[in-house]
Design a protein around this motif. Sequence first.
Motif, PDB file in Angstrom:
ATOM      1  N   VAL A  48      -2.993   0.818   9.854  1.00 33.84           N
ATOM      2  CA  VAL A  48      -4.319   0.190   9.829  1.00 33.84           C
ATOM      3  C   VAL A  48      -4.917   0.170  11.232  1.00 33.84           C
ATOM      4  CG1 VAL A  48      -5.554  -1.977   9.437  1.00 33.84           C
ATOM      5  CG2 VAL A  48      -3.850  -1.194   7.784  1.00 33.84           C
ATOM      6  N   ARG A  49      -4.103  -0.198  12.209  1.00 30.20           N
ATOM      7  CA  ARG A  49      -4.596  -0.287  13.589  1.00 30.20           C
ATOM      8  C   ARG A  49      -5.110   1.061  14.082  1.00 30.20           C
ATOM      9  NH1 ARG A  49      -2.466   0.976  18.190  1.00 30.20           N
ATOM     10  NH2 ARG A  49      -0.452   1.433  17.248  1.00 30.20           N
ATOM     11  N   LEU A  50      -4.365   2.123  13.770  1.00 25.45           N
ATOM     12  CA  LEU A  50      -4.762   3.457  14.212  1.00 25.45           C
ATOM     13  C   LEU A  50      -5.951   4.004  13.427  1.00 25.45           C
ATOM     14  CD1 LEU A  50      -1.219   5.057  14.632  1.00 25.45           C
ATOM     15  CD2 LEU A  50      -2.772   4.375  16.460  1.00 25.45           C
ATOM     16  N   SER A  51      -6.253   3.380  12.284  1.00 28.81           N
ATOM     17  CA  SER A  51      -7.310   3.884  11.406  1.00 28.81           C
ATOM     18  C   SER A  51      -8.614   3.121  11.552  1.00 28.81           C
ATOM     19  CB  SER A  51      -6.841   3.815   9.941  1.00 28.81           C
ATOM     20  OG  SER A  51      -5.624   4.507   9.760  1.00 28.81           O
ATOM     21  N   THR A  52      -8.635   2.094  12.378  1.00 29.85           N
ATOM     22  CA  THR A  52      -9.835   1.284  12.545  1.00 29.85           C
ATOM     23  C   THR A  52     -10.432   1.481  13.930  1.00 29.85           C
ATOM     24  OG1 THR A  52      -8.413  -0.576  13.190  1.00 29.85           O
ATOM     25  CG2 THR A  52      -9.152  -0.495  10.895  1.00 29.85           C
ATOM     26  N   ASP A  53     -11.685   1.097  14.061  1.00 30.45           N
ATOM     27  CA  ASP A  53     -12.355   1.164  15.354  1.00 30.45           C
ATOM     28  C   ASP A  53     -11.945  -0.018  16.217  1.00 30.45           C
ATOM     29  OD1 ASP A  53     -15.414   2.266  13.755  1.00 30.45           O
ATOM     30  OD2 ASP A  53     -13.772   3.448  14.611  1.00 30.45           O
ATOM     31  N   LYS A  54     -12.129   0.121  17.518  1.00 32.60           N
ATOM     32  CA  LYS A  54     -11.782  -0.962  18.431  1.00 32.60           C
ATOM     33  C   LYS A  54     -12.608  -2.218  18.164  1.00 32.60           C
ATOM     34  CE  LYS A  54      -8.604   1.023  20.843  1.00 32.60           C
ATOM     35  NZ  LYS A  54      -7.232   0.509  20.856  1.00 32.60           N
ATOM     36  N   LYS A  55     -13.810  -2.044  17.641  1.00 35.01           N
ATOM     37  CA  LYS A  55     -14.665  -3.204  17.398  1.00 35.01           C
ATOM     38  C   LYS A  55     -14.291  -3.941  16.116  1.00 35.01           C
ATOM     39  CE  LYS A  55     -18.169  -0.230  15.266  1.00 35.01           C
ATOM     40  NZ  LYS A  55     -19.559   0.251  15.352  1.00 35.01           N
ATOM     41  N   ASP A  56     -13.483  -3.334  15.254  1.00 33.57           N
ATOM     42  CA  ASP A  56     -13.017  -4.015  14.050  1.00 33.57           C
ATOM     43  C   ASP A  56     -11.952  -5.048  14.426  1.00 33.57           C
ATOM     44  OD1 ASP A  56     -14.666  -2.373  12.545  1.00 33.57           O
ATOM     45  OD2 ASP A  56     -13.091  -0.878  12.223  1.00 33.57           O
ATOM     46  N   LYS A  57     -11.871  -6.120  13.659  1.00 29.95           N
ATOM     47  CA  LYS A  57     -10.927  -7.202  13.947  1.00 29.95           C
ATOM     48  C   LYS A  57      -9.812  -7.196  12.907  1.00 29.95           C
ATOM     49  CE  LYS A  57     -14.226  -8.233  16.820  1.00 29.95           C
ATOM     50  NZ  LYS A  57     -14.169  -7.718  18.200  1.00 29.95           N
ATOM     51  N   ILE A  58      -8.579  -7.354  13.369  1.00 26.85           N
ATOM     52  CA  ILE A  58      -7.410  -7.289  12.490  1.00 26.85           C
ATOM     53  C   ILE A  58      -6.601  -8.570  12.610  1.00 26.85           C
ATOM     54  CG2 ILE A  58      -5.272  -6.035  11.976  1.00 26.85           C
ATOM     55  CD1 ILE A  58      -6.553  -3.550  13.188  1.00 26.85           C
ATOM     56  N   CYS A  59      -6.098  -9.023  11.480  1.00 26.42           N
ATOM     57  CA  CYS A  59      -5.215 -10.191  11.459  1.00 26.42           C
ATOM     58  C   CYS A  59      -4.095  -9.926  10.457  1.00 26.42           C
ATOM     59  CB  CYS A  59      -5.993 -11.446  11.062  1.00 26.42           C
ATOM     60  SG  CYS A  59      -4.965 -12.927  10.869  1.00 26.42           S
ATOM     61  N   VAL A  60      -2.868 -10.192  10.860  1.00 28.07           N
ATOM     62  CA  VAL A  60      -1.712 -10.019   9.977  1.00 28.07           C
ATOM     63  C   VAL A  60      -1.147 -11.392   9.657  1.00 28.07           C
ATOM     64  CG1 VAL A  60       0.547  -8.959   9.685  1.00 28.07           C
ATOM     65  CG2 VAL A  60      -1.208  -7.791  11.038  1.00 28.07           C
ATOM     66  N   GLU A  61      -1.085 -11.706   8.384  1.00 27.93           N
ATOM     67  CA  GLU A  61      -0.556 -12.986   7.928  1.00 27.93           C
ATOM     68  C   GLU A  61       0.429 -12.724   6.798  1.00 27.93           C
ATOM     69  OE1 GLU A  61      -0.158 -17.204   7.872  1.00 27.93           O
ATOM     70  OE2 GLU A  61      -0.953 -15.767   9.337  1.00 27.93           O
ATOM     71  N   LYS A  62       1.717 -12.882   7.121  1.00 31.42           N
ATOM     72  CA  LYS A  62       2.796 -12.601   6.171  1.00 31.42           C
ATOM     73  C   LYS A  62       2.693 -11.148   5.703  1.00 31.42           C
ATOM     74  CE  LYS A  62       3.112 -17.429   4.717  1.00 31.42           C
ATOM     75  NZ  LYS A  62       3.011 -18.398   3.613  1.00 31.42           N
ATOM     76  N   ASN A  63       2.474 -10.932   4.405  1.00 30.76           N
ATOM     77  CA  ASN A  63       2.412  -9.565   3.889  1.00 30.76           C
ATOM     78  C   ASN A  63       0.974  -9.103   3.661  1.00 30.76           C
ATOM     79  OD1 ASN A  63       2.058 -11.376   1.726  1.00 30.76           O
ATOM     80  ND2 ASN A  63       2.628  -9.798   0.231  1.00 30.76           N
ATOM     81  N   GLU A 117     -19.985  -0.303   1.069  1.00 29.09           N
ATOM     82  CA  GLU A 117     -19.111  -0.272  -0.097  1.00 29.09           C
ATOM     83  C   GLU A 117     -18.024   0.797   0.021  1.00 29.09           C
ATOM     84  OE1 GLU A 117     -21.574   0.208  -3.499  1.00 29.09           O
ATOM     85  OE2 GLU A 117     -22.399  -1.832  -3.399  1.00 29.09           O
ATOM     86  N   LYS A 118     -18.246   1.782   0.884  1.00 30.60           N
ATOM     87  CA  LYS A 118     -17.271   2.860   1.034  1.00 30.60           C
ATOM     88  C   LYS A 118     -16.290   2.604   2.176  1.00 30.60           C
ATOM     89  CE  LYS A 118     -20.252   6.475  -0.889  1.00 30.60           C
ATOM     90  NZ  LYS A 118     -20.876   7.802  -0.644  1.00 30.60           N
ATOM     91  N   SER A 119     -16.366   1.425   2.787  1.00 32.09           N
ATOM     92  CA  SER A 119     -15.487   1.131   3.922  1.00 32.09           C
ATOM     93  C   SER A 119     -14.017   1.259   3.546  1.00 32.09           C
ATOM     94  CB  SER A 119     -15.765  -0.280   4.454  1.00 32.09           C
ATOM     95  OG  SER A 119     -17.048  -0.364   5.013  1.00 32.09           O
ATOM     96  N   LEU A 120     -13.660   0.757   2.362  1.00 32.94           N
ATOM     97  CA  LEU A 120     -12.265   0.833   1.930  1.00 32.94           C
ATOM     98  C   LEU A 120     -11.840   2.279   1.724  1.00 32.94           C
ATOM     99  CD1 LEU A 120      -9.623  -0.486   1.026  1.00 32.94           C
ATOM    100  CD2 LEU A 120     -10.593  -0.666  -1.280  1.00 32.94           C
ATOM    101  N   ASN A 121     -12.708   3.087   1.121  1.00 31.53           N
ATOM    102  CA  ASN A 121     -12.372   4.494   0.883  1.00 31.53           C
ATOM    103  C   ASN A 121     -12.121   5.234   2.191  1.00 31.53           C
ATOM    104  OD1 ASN A 121     -14.544   3.443  -1.138  1.00 31.53           O
ATOM    105  ND2 ASN A 121     -13.395   4.963  -2.297  1.00 31.53           N
ATOM    106  N   VAL A 122     -12.974   4.967   3.175  1.00 24.81           N
ATOM    107  CA  VAL A 122     -12.825   5.614   4.476  1.00 24.81           C
ATOM    108  C   VAL A 122     -11.538   5.158   5.152  1.00 24.81           C
ATOM    109  CG1 VAL A 122     -13.821   5.851   6.779  1.00 24.81           C
ATOM    110  CG2 VAL A 122     -15.309   5.899   4.768  1.00 24.81           C
ATOM    111  N   LEU A 123     -11.263   3.846   5.069  1.00 29.84           N
ATOM    112  CA  LEU A 123     -10.057   3.301   5.696  1.00 29.84           C
ATOM    113  C   LEU A 123      -8.797   3.893   5.069  1.00 29.84           C
ATOM    114  CD1 LEU A 123      -8.672   1.309   7.621  1.00 29.84           C
ATOM    115  CD2 LEU A 123      -8.888  -0.438   5.839  1.00 29.84           C
ATOM    116  N   VAL A 124      -8.764   3.985   3.748  1.00 32.07           N
ATOM    117  CA  VAL A 124      -7.587   4.520   3.057  1.00 32.07           C
ATOM    118  C   VAL A 124      -7.353   5.978   3.443  1.00 32.07           C
ATOM    119  CG1 VAL A 124      -6.646   5.155   0.800  1.00 32.07           C
ATOM    120  CG2 VAL A 124      -7.702   2.914   1.128  1.00 32.07           C
ATOM    121  N   ALA A 125      -8.431   6.750   3.532  1.00 26.71           N
ATOM    122  CA  ALA A 125      -8.297   8.162   3.908  1.00 26.71           C
ATOM    123  C   ALA A 125      -7.678   8.299   5.297  1.00 26.71           C
ATOM    124  CB  ALA A 125      -9.661   8.841   3.863  1.00 26.71           C
ATOM    125  N   LYS A 126      -8.103   7.448   6.224  1.00 25.33           N
ATOM    126  CA  LYS A 126      -7.547   7.496   7.578  1.00 25.33           C
ATOM    127  C   LYS A 126      -6.107   6.991   7.595  1.00 25.33           C
ATOM    128  CE  LYS A 126     -11.945   6.903  10.046  1.00 25.33           C
ATOM    129  NZ  LYS A 126     -12.711   6.013  10.962  1.00 25.33           N
TER     130      LYS A 126
END
Length: 428
Positions: free
Chosen positions: A350-365, A376-385
């Motif tokens: 996920v980290r390698l597939s997102t832009d630096k301006k995107d914010k990430i948080c990991v909580e448990k699983n 609406e296509k953000s998820l599709n683009v993220l999954v492809a990356k």
Amino acid sequence: MIGSKINLVPTGISLVDGAWGGFYRGGTYLLIGPRKSGRTTLALQYAMEGIKNKEICLYFTSMRPKDLMIIAASIEFDLQTHLNNNELVIVKVTPPMDVYDSGNPDSHLLEYLNDIVSVVEQYQPHRLIFDELTYFVGFENMNLLQQAFLRTIESIEEKNTTSLYVLGEPATPFAQNIVDNVAQYATAIIYLQKNQNQGPNQQGGRATITPNIGHTEGQFTADYSIEPYTGVKFDFESKNRFRRSAETPAGGSGFPGEAPGASSFQAAAEPGNFPGASLSSKYKPLSDVDAVPQPMSVSNQYTLDEFKLILNNQIALYKSTGQQFTLISLKLDTSADAKVITINQLQNAVRLSTDKKDKICVEKNTILVLMSKGDEKSLNVLVAKMKTNLPNQDPQYLKLAMSYIFAYTIIANDRIENADSLLKEIID
């Protein structure tokens, strides 16, 4: 480390192995040359030799995975098999060309170097190959480049990882200055020069290996050619036989001028001989202080509390200006086989597939990704990356890994009240 063995590891690069006996375990080496000079082929030979010796190799590449596999196949190196066996990890990196248009490219490049260390900490490889590093060290501030690169390689060397960084041949004085600043911290440099007079079906040139530290055999130069099914072949014949380790003399520090069996460190360790022994008892030597290692921070990853604050700000911005955002939640099934995918591997993808301006948080699983635009296509683009950044590119593996990951997407809307209420329905 004084009094310990410094191992030489075979590299699969015959000039290096024949002249020096290999690389020092935990050393940092540079491979510099123009395009199509055999740099990637040599890097793959280094990785292949590591796998032959039961070592885990981490390979950063800016090439398409399929292209890298084709080059590897030309020297009979089956990448897919070794990926499936978890002997090789390939990380696709995109050259950060956009940062050079920003107001402060150095700060972005600094984050990229920090991210390299984070990935190394995750996989703990024996060997690291970065093909190529050129785009990630284009700092404007040379002092900052020196500090950042030195900190990066020292963090990796502490893990006893032997690294090979590929750099392009400098074409301008500015590029040469960058290479010079990086090269001064390398254990040694391999420099490739293409043969300008070679025919259309010939590939090769001249290689020079130059030590900075150790490798007291010195500098060597040899002609080389790139042969089908063999790789880079050097016109060099070694007349020396090497041991795979070098050890300091027993009982001594190995410093010139010290008598055999004498050790200044042993003398200093005797009671009353410590530096500062006469200081007040209020002080204590740092050797008595337990060091607490801190995890390497990732620039766009936040704790849950920090993430809530950012999310509340984003919600307030939406309510006042209509600026939309997208919140993606990725949940790894707790039944997921650790041999298939772990939360750390998913987090890295996920980290390698997102832009630096995107914010990430990991909580448990659960991994939360906040994007500052509503699409609406953000998820599709993220999954492809993400698929290109998972540990294995085999279609069957990707299908199995994806079956353990579940996604939930929310685009900013008027029903959202605050971060707490929004996250309550996402995180169990």
